[in-house]
Design a protein around this motif. Structure first.
Motif, PDB file in Angstrom:
ATOM      1  N   ARG A 308       0.841  -1.202   0.000  1.00 42.97           N
ATOM      2  CA  ARG A 308       0.000   0.000   0.000  1.00 42.97           C
ATOM      3  C   ARG A 308       0.874   1.250   0.000  1.00 42.97           C
ATOM      4  O   ARG A 308       1.246   1.756   1.062  1.00 42.97           O
ATOM      5  N   TRP A 309       1.210   1.697  -1.196  1.00 42.92           N
ATOM      6  CA  TRP A 309       1.960   2.947  -1.301  1.00 42.92           C
ATOM      7  C   TRP A 309       1.056   4.083  -0.855  1.00 42.92           C
ATOM      8  O   TRP A 309      -0.175   3.975  -0.947  1.00 42.92           O
ATOM      9  N   ALA A 310       1.658   5.188  -0.422  1.00 43.19           N
ATOM     10  CA  ALA A 310       0.840   6.367  -0.124  1.00 43.19           C
ATOM     11  C   ALA A 310       0.345   6.939  -1.456  1.00 43.19           C
ATOM     12  O   ALA A 310       0.895   6.631  -2.516  1.00 43.19           O
ATOM     13  N   PRO A 314       2.393  15.076  -5.385  1.00 41.00           N
ATOM     14  CA  PRO A 314       3.206  15.908  -6.292  1.00 41.00           C
ATOM     15  C   PRO A 314       4.058  16.932  -5.545  1.00 41.00           C
ATOM     16  O   PRO A 314       5.187  17.226  -5.945  1.00 41.00           O
ATOM     17  N   HIS A 315       3.526  17.454  -4.432  1.00 45.61           N
ATOM     18  CA  HIS A 315       4.268  18.458  -3.672  1.00 45.61           C
ATOM     19  C   HIS A 315       5.538  17.841  -3.078  1.00 45.61           C
ATOM     20  O   HIS A 315       6.642  18.389  -3.203  1.00 45.61           O
ATOM     21  N   ALA A 316       5.380  16.672  -2.471  1.00 46.81           N
ATOM     22  CA  ALA A 316       6.548  15.996  -1.873  1.00 46.81           C
ATOM     23  C   ALA A 316       7.546  15.606  -2.956  1.00 46.81           C
ATOM     24  O   ALA A 316       8.760  15.764  -2.789  1.00 46.81           O
ATOM     25  N   LEU A 317       7.017  15.128  -4.074  1.00 45.96           N
ATOM     26  CA  LEU A 317       7.918  14.725  -5.166  1.00 45.96           C
ATOM     27  C   LEU A 317       8.712  15.925  -5.672  1.00 45.96           C
ATOM     28  O   LEU A 317       9.913  15.823  -5.945  1.00 45.96           O
ATOM     29  N   ARG A 318       8.021  17.068  -5.760  1.00 43.55           N
ATOM     30  CA  ARG A 318       8.731  18.263  -6.251  1.00 43.55           C
ATOM     31  C   ARG A 318       9.842  18.659  -5.284  1.00 43.55           C
ATOM     32  O   ARG A 318      10.966  18.930  -5.677  1.00 43.55           O
ATOM     33  N   ARG A 319       9.513  18.650  -3.992  1.00 44.01           N
ATOM     34  CA  ARG A 319      10.545  19.048  -3.013  1.00 44.01           C
ATOM     35  C   ARG A 319      11.703  18.055  -3.001  1.00 44.01           C
ATOM     36  O   ARG A 319      12.862  18.432  -2.826  1.00 44.01           O
ATOM     37  N   LEU A 359       8.457   8.633   2.650  1.00 36.29           N
ATOM     38  CA  LEU A 359       7.348   9.306   1.958  1.00 36.29           C
ATOM     39  C   LEU A 359       6.402   8.285   1.321  1.00 36.29           C
ATOM     40  O   LEU A 359       5.343   8.646   0.821  1.00 36.29           O
ATOM     41  N   ARG A 360       6.801   7.054   1.316  1.00 38.36           N
ATOM     42  CA  ARG A 360       6.035   5.935   0.750  1.00 38.36           C
ATOM     43  C   ARG A 360       5.482   6.225  -0.649  1.00 38.36           C
ATOM     44  O   ARG A 360       4.361   5.866  -1.001  1.00 38.36           O
ATOM     45  N   GLN A 361       6.325   6.906  -1.450  1.00 31.43           N
ATOM     46  CA  GLN A 361       5.976   7.116  -2.854  1.00 31.43           C
ATOM     47  C   GLN A 361       6.527   5.931  -3.652  1.00 31.43           C
ATOM     48  O   GLN A 361       7.589   5.402  -3.335  1.00 31.43           O
ATOM     49  N   HIS A 362       5.814   5.551  -4.669  1.00 34.56           N
ATOM     50  CA  HIS A 362       6.253   4.432  -5.517  1.00 34.56           C
ATOM     51  C   HIS A 362       7.640   4.737  -6.074  1.00 34.56           C
ATOM     52  O   HIS A 362       7.991   5.902  -6.293  1.00 34.56           O
ATOM     53  N   LEU A 453      10.302  17.844   5.522  1.00 37.09           N
ATOM     54  CA  LEU A 453       9.059  17.537   4.817  1.00 37.09           C
ATOM     55  C   LEU A 453       8.278  16.457   5.538  1.00 37.09           C
ATOM     56  O   LEU A 453       7.064  16.358   5.424  1.00 37.09           O
ATOM     57  N   VAL A 454       9.015  15.650   6.301  1.00 37.61           N
ATOM     58  CA  VAL A 454       8.374  14.497   6.907  1.00 37.61           C
ATOM     59  C   VAL A 454       9.074  14.220   8.237  1.00 37.61           C
ATOM     60  O   VAL A 454      10.276  14.461   8.372  1.00 37.61           O
ATOM     61  N   ASP A 455       8.282  13.761   9.221  1.00 39.79           N
ATOM     62  CA  ASP A 455       8.876  13.395  10.494  1.00 39.79           C
ATOM     63  C   ASP A 455       9.500  12.003  10.339  1.00 39.79           C
ATOM     64  O   ASP A 455       8.805  11.041   9.979  1.00 39.79           O
ATOM     65  N   LEU A 456      10.803  11.919  10.578  1.00 36.21           N
ATOM     66  CA  LEU A 456      11.502  10.670  10.254  1.00 36.21           C
ATOM     67  C   LEU A 456      11.003   9.506  11.096  1.00 36.21           C
ATOM     68  O   LEU A 456      10.884   8.378  10.619  1.00 36.21           O
ATOM     69  N   LYS A 457      10.686   9.813  12.371  1.00 36.15           N
ATOM     70  CA  LYS A 457      10.317   8.716  13.271  1.00 36.15           C
ATOM     71  C   LYS A 457       8.923   8.172  12.926  1.00 36.15           C
ATOM     72  O   LYS A 457       8.748   6.972  12.723  1.00 36.15           O
ATOM     73  N   SER A 458       7.947   9.083  12.832  1.00 36.07           N
ATOM     74  CA  SER A 458       6.593   8.566  12.599  1.00 36.07           C
ATOM     75  C   SER A 458       6.455   7.989  11.191  1.00 36.07           C
ATOM     76  O   SER A 458       5.729   7.019  10.971  1.00 36.07           O
ATOM     77  N   SER A 459       7.175   8.567  10.214  1.00 34.40           N
ATOM     78  CA  SER A 459       7.056   8.020   8.853  1.00 34.40           C
ATOM     79  C   SER A 459       7.704   6.642   8.783  1.00 34.40           C
ATOM     80  O   SER A 459       7.267   5.768   8.035  1.00 34.40           O
ATOM     81  N   ARG A 460       8.728   6.440   9.580  1.00 27.49           N
ATOM     82  CA  ARG A 460       9.353   5.117   9.625  1.00 27.49           C
ATOM     83  C   ARG A 460       8.352   4.099  10.172  1.00 27.49           C
ATOM     84  O   ARG A 460       8.186   2.997   9.640  1.00 27.49           O
ATOM     85  N   GLU A 461       7.655   4.504  11.257  1.00 26.24           N
ATOM     86  CA  GLU A 461       6.649   3.608  11.850  1.00 26.24           C
ATOM     87  C   GLU A 461       5.558   3.283  10.834  1.00 26.24           C
ATOM     88  O   GLU A 461       5.127   2.140  10.704  1.00 26.24           O
TER      89      GLU A 461
END
Ligand code: FAD
Length: 483
Positions: A308-310, A314-319, A359-362, A453-461
């Motif tokens: 299940r990718w997020a 587009p905003h995250a990809l651009r950054r 970021l769980r982008q493909h 752009l993303v919280d490293l700890k919670s995104s890892r979880e």
């Protein structure tokens, strides 16, 4: 009087070029031809940085040929049509070329060979770029390898198979009429960018001579410290031969012979095994793409299709693309890529991990961006690299091993030299802030550098949870049917 067309593709060199060598040995005259046909590569036509490289590499090849009284004839259009008109115009009876291994090019080349042979033109094809061609190395059961270590063990026994060939001592050339169909010039191919975003590509010298120089520099110093140096992005600890290898300006046979001879001359034996192993990864990638042709577009491991990718962001990809994620080591890498057309391997893994895991982008948009911006963009290596990091590939990093960009940065760029170079906002960052500037929010605000752009700890979880869900979904679906 026999005449051969030597069809140059991604073998842009005169030395150790089996097709050129054989043509010169067997025929009275040769015609050096480059047929530009990007449409035949479909969506994998060279990206912008690759086109920049190709322009300069073609110029270098043409200059080397001219030094020997020859020239590179450049034509544009369908490869088969270009070859046919060159054969007719030169009165040639044979075509020589070196093989490529991307599945769509294998199919194209087979069709071209059939058509030329049906015309009565002899076709001779060679291996110029690999120690061992895909198909030659299989498991005891006759299957393609899916795991690197046994593949490498097998390949390692074959790397001494062929010594490099010299530049042909004479180049008896035949000319082509100026008005043959599709005739054009390197400049008219329009490979260079309209806007000069490539002005930072100054450390590169595309072409055979540039490759030799790069190898010489590596052999003089970095090869001896490769094991420790290869992970430190602030140093020139790797060979930087990747674009030269991709365009066939140098071969692994030449690299091996040179490193051995060089070590002999200096009476010093650097342990070149770890470096040779990396060249083994290159061959493994070619082998995977050849046997599993969808590797550039689809998960190598089909179980990953249910991941299940997020939602595409587009905003995250651009950054991410612009190097403004607020994670310093990642931004340094993305800016190095944009400025120089290259990125250090360790940092490639970190930027890919942030995109696919935190970021769980493909992995596909990441692969596409690299394809357009890397001077060494290589379908097989790029696809394998992305799938390895994403966890969907052959022999991939286990999904749950998620790189922490801060600890990686502290380990491999301890004083932040690499970050300071590519992220000038952080040039004066004190101590640990260069790796994690968000730890002092008021200081961060003064630098103009973005917050993460993303919280490293919670995104890892969240990534780990998505992975656990994948496994649970698979367990619920029951065992896979036997193959
Ligand atoms: P060195 O360390 O000097 O290695 C020598 C050669 O071995 C390289 O030039 C390359 O041909 C080969 N090699 C080294 N590491 C690898 C590897 N992990 N996989 C396959 N071959 C390797 N490499 C490309 O050539 N083109 C790509 O498009 C590409 N995309 C990548 C994408 C991702 C996400 C990742 C993680 C890696 C990718 N790589 C790619 C592999 C690797 O990063 C580069 O080959 C390496 O950084 C090139 O630098 P170098 O020539 O100094 O390498």
């Amino acid at each position: 009087m026999s005449t051969a067309i030597v069809w140059f593709r991604r073998d842009l060199r005169l030395s150790d070029n089996p097709a050129l060598h054989a043509a010169v040995a067997s025929c009275d005259r040769v015609v050096a031809l480059y047929a530009h046909a990007p449409d035949e590569e479909g969506e994998w036509a060279p990206g912008a940085a690759s086109r920049w490289w190709l322009h300069h590499s073609l110029e270098a090849l043409d200059a080397s040929l001219r030094e020997r009284g020859a020239r590179l004839h450049v034509v544009q259009g369908g490869s088969l049509a270009c070859l046919r008109s060159a054969v007719a115009a030169a009165g040639a009876d044979s075509v020589y070329f070196n093989r490529l291994y991307e599945p769509h090019l294998v199919a194209r080349d087979a069709a071209i060979r059939d058509a030329l042979e049906a015309d009565g033109t002899a076709v001779h094809a060679f291996n110029a770029s690999l120690w061992s061609e895909p198909g030659d190395i299989v498991t005891k059961q006759g299957e393609p390898y899916r795991v690197f270590t046994p593949f490498w063990r097998n390949l390692r026994t074959r790397i001494d198979g062929r010594s490099p060939l010299p530049v042909p001592s004479r180049l008896p050339v035949s000319d082509l009429p100026e008005d043959i169909a599709g005739r054009t010039s390197i400049a008219a191919l329009g490979l260079l960018p309209d806007r000069d975003w490539a002005r930072g590509f100054v450390d590169w010298t595309p072409g055979e001579r540039g490759a030799e120089e790069m190898l010489g520099l590596f052999a003089d110093d970095a090869v001896a410290h490769y094991t420790e140096g290869r992970d430190l992005p602030a140093r020139h600890g790797t060979s930087r031969l990747s674009p030269h290898l991709h365009w066939g300006e140098i071969s692994p046979m030449q690299i091996l012979a040179f490193l051995r001879e060089h070590a002999g001359k200096r009476r010093k034996s650097a342990d070149i095994e770890p470096f040779l192993r990396q060249l083994g990864w290159r061959e493994f990638a070619q082998h995977l793409l050849f046997h599993f042709p969808n590797t550039a577009k689809e998960n190598f491991n089909p179980a990953f299709d249910a991941f299940r990718w997020a939602k595409r962001d587009p905003h995250a990809l651009r950054r991410w693309r612009e190097g403004r994620t607020g994670i310093p080591i990642v931004d340094a890498g993305m800016r190095e890529l944009w400025a120089t057309g290259w990125m250090h391997n360790r940092v490639r893994m970190l930027v890919a991990s942030l995109l696919t895991k935190n970021l769980r982008q493909h992995w596909l948009p990441g692969e596409a961006w690299f394809w357009d911006t890397l001077v060494d963009a290589d379908l097989a290596n790029n696809a394998m690299g992305w799938q390895w990091v994403a966890g969907s590939g052959a022999d991939a990093a286990p999904y749950f091993r998620i790189f922490n960009p801060v600890t990686q940065s502290e380990k491999f760029d301890p004083d932040g030299a690499y970050i300071r170079r590519w992220v000038p906002e952080l040039a004066d960052a004190p101590g640990r802030l260069v790796h994690a500037p968000w730890e002092d929010p008021s200081w961060l605000q003064r630098t103009g550098y973005p917050p993460p752009l993303v919280d490293l700890k919670s995104s890892r979880e969240a990534a780990l949870m998505a992975y656990r869900n994948l496994r649970a979904d698979r367990a619920a679906a029951g065992p896979a049917p036997a193959a």
